[in-house]
Enzyme design. Structure first.
Site, PDB file in Angstrom:
ATOM      1  N   HIS A 184      54.999  46.122 -19.917  1.00 17.64           N
ATOM      2  CA  HIS A 184      56.469  46.277 -19.375  1.00 17.64           C
ATOM      3  C   HIS A 184      56.206  45.357 -18.436  1.00 17.64           C
ATOM      4  O   HIS A 184      55.486  44.735 -17.797  1.00 17.64           O
ATOM      5  CB  HIS A 184      56.939  47.565 -19.031  1.00 17.64           C
ATOM      6  CG  HIS A 184      57.025  48.459 -20.473  1.00 17.64           C
ATOM      7  ND1 HIS A 184      58.264  48.802 -20.670  1.00 17.64           N
ATOM      8  CD2 HIS A 184      56.337  49.224 -21.038  1.00 17.64           C
ATOM      9  CE1 HIS A 184      58.224  49.874 -21.684  1.00 17.64           C
ATOM     10  NE2 HIS A 184      57.080  49.863 -21.768  1.00 17.64           N
ATOM     11  N   GLU A 227      62.165  41.731 -20.821  1.00 23.50           N
ATOM     12  CA  GLU A 227      60.851  41.634 -20.169  1.00 23.50           C
ATOM     13  C   GLU A 227      60.090  40.616 -20.960  1.00 23.50           C
ATOM     14  O   GLU A 227      58.982  40.987 -21.364  1.00 23.50           O
ATOM     15  CB  GLU A 227      60.237  43.197 -20.283  1.00 23.50           C
ATOM     16  CG  GLU A 227      60.925  44.058 -19.521  1.00 23.50           C
ATOM     17  CD  GLU A 227      60.675  45.414 -19.625  1.00 23.50           C
ATOM     18  OE1 GLU A 227      59.702  45.904 -19.908  1.00 23.50           O
ATOM     19  OE2 GLU A 227      61.535  46.389 -18.916  1.00 23.50           O
ATOM     20  N   HIS A 251      61.368  46.249 -23.956  1.00 28.12           N
ATOM     21  CA  HIS A 251      62.754  46.149 -23.296  1.00 28.12           C
ATOM     22  C   HIS A 251      63.143  44.415 -23.565  1.00 28.12           C
ATOM     23  O   HIS A 251      62.259  43.652 -22.954  1.00 28.12           O
ATOM     24  CB  HIS A 251      62.667  46.506 -22.089  1.00 28.12           C
ATOM     25  CG  HIS A 251      62.480  47.916 -21.820  1.00 28.12           C
ATOM     26  ND1 HIS A 251      61.580  48.546 -21.090  1.00 28.12           N
ATOM     27  CD2 HIS A 251      63.202  48.906 -22.585  1.00 28.12           C
ATOM     28  CE1 HIS A 251      61.716  50.102 -21.262  1.00 28.12           C
ATOM     29  NE2 HIS A 251      62.557  50.172 -22.242  1.00 28.12           N
ATOM     30  N   GLU A 257      53.516  47.809 -15.625  1.00 26.59           N
ATOM     31  CA  GLU A 257      54.332  47.001 -15.402  1.00 26.59           C
ATOM     32  C   GLU A 257      53.895  45.732 -14.993  1.00 26.59           C
ATOM     33  O   GLU A 257      53.337  45.829 -13.600  1.00 26.59           O
ATOM     34  CB  GLU A 257      55.081  47.747 -14.350  1.00 26.59           C
ATOM     35  CG  GLU A 257      55.871  48.961 -14.626  1.00 26.59           C
ATOM     36  CD  GLU A 257      56.819  48.800 -15.686  1.00 26.59           C
ATOM     37  OE1 GLU A 257      57.469  47.766 -15.764  1.00 26.59           O
ATOM     38  OE2 GLU A 257      57.825  49.804 -16.034  1.00 26.59           O
ATOM     39  N   ARG A 310      68.173  45.183 -22.278  1.00 26.90           N
ATOM     40  CA  ARG A 310      67.062  46.089 -22.293  1.00 26.90           C
ATOM     41  C   ARG A 310      66.977  46.586 -23.673  1.00 26.90           C
ATOM     42  O   ARG A 310      65.747  46.635 -24.183  1.00 26.90           O
ATOM     43  CB  ARG A 310      67.583  47.042 -21.021  1.00 26.90           C
ATOM     44  CG  ARG A 310      66.296  48.339 -21.149  1.00 26.90           C
ATOM     45  CD  ARG A 310      66.687  49.003 -20.105  1.00 26.90           C
ATOM     46  NE  ARG A 310      65.895  50.119 -20.005  1.00 26.90           N
ATOM     47  CZ  ARG A 310      64.580  50.384 -19.570  1.00 26.90           C
ATOM     48  NH1 ARG A 310      64.386  49.518 -18.689  1.00 26.90           N
ATOM     49  NH2 ARG A 310      64.364  51.608 -19.625  1.00 26.90           N
TER      50      ARG A 310
HETATM   51  O1  0X9 Z   1      61.280  52.983 -17.885  1.00 27.48           O
HETATM   52  C1  0X9 Z   1      60.356  52.670 -18.667  1.00 27.48           C
HETATM   53  O2  0X9 Z   1      60.455  52.671 -19.799  1.00 27.48           O
HETATM   54  C2  0X9 Z   1      59.302  51.947 -17.989  1.00 27.48           C
HETATM   55  N1  0X9 Z   1      59.751  50.938 -17.039  1.00 27.48           N
HETATM   56  S1  0X9 Z   1      60.705  49.661 -17.107  1.00 27.48           S
HETATM   57  O3  0X9 Z   1      61.140  49.383 -15.909  1.00 27.48           O
HETATM   58  N2  0X9 Z   1      59.763  48.614 -17.830  1.00 27.48           N
HETATM   59  O4  0X9 Z   1      61.707  50.186 -18.254  1.00 27.48           O
HETATM   60  C3  0X9 Z   1      58.361  52.811 -17.551  1.00 27.48           C
HETATM   61  C4  0X9 Z   1      57.925  53.874 -18.400  1.00 27.48           C
HETATM   62  C5  0X9 Z   1      56.633  54.543 -18.028  1.00 27.48           C
HETATM   63  N3  0X9 Z   1      56.179  55.801 -19.111  1.00 27.48           N
HETATM   64  C6  0X9 Z   1      56.871  56.914 -19.222  1.00 27.48           C
HETATM   65  N4  0X9 Z   1      57.733  57.420 -18.258  1.00 27.48           N
HETATM   66  N5  0X9 Z   1      56.633  57.794 -20.323  1.00 27.48           N
HETATM   67 ZN    ZN Z   2      60.094  47.973 -19.751  1.00 25.06          ZN
END
Ligand code: 0X9
Ligand code: ZN
Length: 459
Positions: free
Chosen positions: A343, A216, A213, A418, A268
């Site tokens: 992330h 980040e 993203h 994260e 993003r």
């Molecule tokens: O939403 C996402 O892609 C991730 N959080 S972020 O705030 N960096 O965008 C979390 C992803 C966790 N993994 C899965 N859901 N597979």
């Molecule tokens: Zn992310």
């Protein structure tokens, strides 16, 4: 305003050639902000002699980030509904009795305040003046100015890629550099392999990637710091390097990163045009972490190109994700022992599955190792992490890289981390936090990896 009316309004303003409404965020090059003169935020300074793109850089003047705490089920449910309507940028998704961060502009702020008042939601202003904080973090110099790689500031992609090229030249015994694909904007997808010993033997692989993203930034800095640590001090990690080959991809989304660096700090997704009406609204790109082909299209992934979590037309429709898939397929002889997707932000060490609340069969073992990792991080300088599956500690989201590495590539210990915001900065983590953050994260990952190596149960 409902999503539909908002979109019609945006289309109309666009067709009439009017300046974008502030609610048609992200604002792009039509906005003009006065360049700030040398503004100081600790070490994060903008040198007024350095050319930067203030004239075309999206302005976030008048934007604030609120931190909310929903202490009743009613308030939490209302927050989830607000999140799902998709009109506001939730920096941190709704969480019950936990923190929820929401960015608003001047127009949205009044509505949010009424909402918080109605549902009696405790709140504070996390970032009062987003624009000023952002200007303080503008990147230093462009590649042509010969800026060397460091971890005391964030760097442009070109600087990072030049540095990777240099590593491959100076450490040929240890480093192999792959360009596993090219993005839509023509940027390389670079992956570094760090390996000791015979080149014809494959040790179990540890795959680490970052910057899915664009906004980040800390994730790419931590990934490059880890590369630097392994390459320049391999003797410190002799046990790890004896057990594993490392594959590290510090910028999974170069186009999104470039856009965040040059135009819109809070971008993003990737940047590919969808070829639909959405392109006219500036709604480019795919959420690369919704585009992987394991339970693609399930809950927590968007179908509309304007969605911040747009999953794309089909699994691996994007050059970035298909390049990773192809690399893994081409290296079938590598047994993938562990995967870490970096992330930000939220201080969470998450396990699969992301697409369902059902847990993998070896969930307890994954949690055991994750707890070892977060205990190491906390012992370092007290930073606390949550541990759990993505739906348990964040939200459900399908098409994520962690699910694919576990479900399709057969990698047992697959995690998404994260990284921190340390409670103050959200995505805008100041550059003086890069080294402490990288140090503690690597201490956590390397400690977890030592435990995995002892288990010898990667299968
Ligand atoms: O939403 C996402 O892609 C991730 N959080 S972020 O705030 N960096 O965008 C979390 C992803 C966790 N993994 C899965 N859901 N597979
Ligand atoms: Zn992310």
């Amino acid at each position: 305003m409902t999503n539909k009316i908002w979109k019609i309004f945006c289309v109309l303003t666009f067709l009439l050639g009017l300046k974008s409404s502030t609610i048609c965020i992200p604002l792009e090059s039509d906005t003009h902000s006065e360049p700030s003169q040398s503004l100081s935020l600790g070490e994060a300074t903008v040198d007024e002699n350095v050319p930067h793109d203030s004239e075309i850089y999206s302005s976030f003047k008048g934007y604030r980030v609120y931190r909310l705490q929903a202490n009743s089920t009613k308030a939490f449910d209302a927050l989830v509904k607000l999140h799902d309507e998709g009109d506001l940028d939730f920096w941190k998704a709704p969480s019950f009795r936990g923190e929820t961060d929401i960015m608003v502009n001047g127009n949205q702020e009044k509505e949010l305040k009424d909402f918080m008042g109605f549902y009696k939601i405790d709140n504070t202003v996390l970032i009062d003046d987003l624009d000023t904080l952002m200007n303080g973090q503008r990147l230093g110099r462009l590649k042509s100015d010969g800026k060397a790689m460091s971890w005391t500031e964030y760097h442009y992609m070109e600087t990072i890629f030049d540095w990777l090229d240099g590593l491959a030249t100076f450490y040929p015994e240890l480093v192999t550099l792959y360009t596993i694909g090219m993005t839509t904007d023509g940027n390389p997808l670079k992956l570094v392999k760090i390996s000791v010993g015979r080149k014809d033997r494959h040790k179990p692989g540890v795959y680490i990637d970052a910057l899915y993203h664009g906004r980040e930034w800390i994730s790419a800095s931590v990934a490059t710091w880890i590369i630097n640590e392994l390459v320049t001090a391999p003797s410190r990690y002799s046990t790890l390097l004896k057990n594993f080959d490392f594959y590290i991809m510090p910028i999974m989304n170069p186009d999104g990163y470039a856009h965040s660096c040059n135009y819109n700090r809070l971008w993003r997704k990737s940047r590919k045009a969808s070829g639909t009406w959405a392109d006219f609204l500036g709604c480019r790109g795919v959420d690369l972490n919704r585009n992987f082909g394991f339970h693609f299209g399930g809950p927590g992934s968007g179908t509309i190109p304007c969605s911040l979590i747009y999953r794309g037309t089909h699994a691996f429709s994007e050059p970035e994700t298909s390049a990773v898939r192809d690399f893994i397929y081409e290296n079938r002889n590598v047994k993938w022992a562990a995967y870490f997707a970096l992330h930000s932000y939220g201080q969470k060490w998450m396990t699969p599955w992301g697409f369902t609340e059902v847990k993998p069969v070896d969930y307890d073992e994954l949690i055991r190792v994750a707890r070892i990792g977060v205990a190491a991080i906390e012992s370092h300088r007290g930073t606390k992490y949550d541990v759990g599956s993505a739906p348990d500690v964040l939200y459900m989201a399908s098409g994520g890289s962690d699910d694919w590495f576990k479900g399709a590539a057969g990698c047992k210990y697959s995690y998404t981390i994260e990284l921190p915001d340390y409670g103050f900065y959200g995505f805008l983590l100041p550059s003086w936090e890069i080294i402490p953050s990288a140090n503690e994260t690597w201490f956590g990952i390397s400690t977890a990896l030592r435990s995995i190596a002892r288990m010898r149960s990667y299968a």
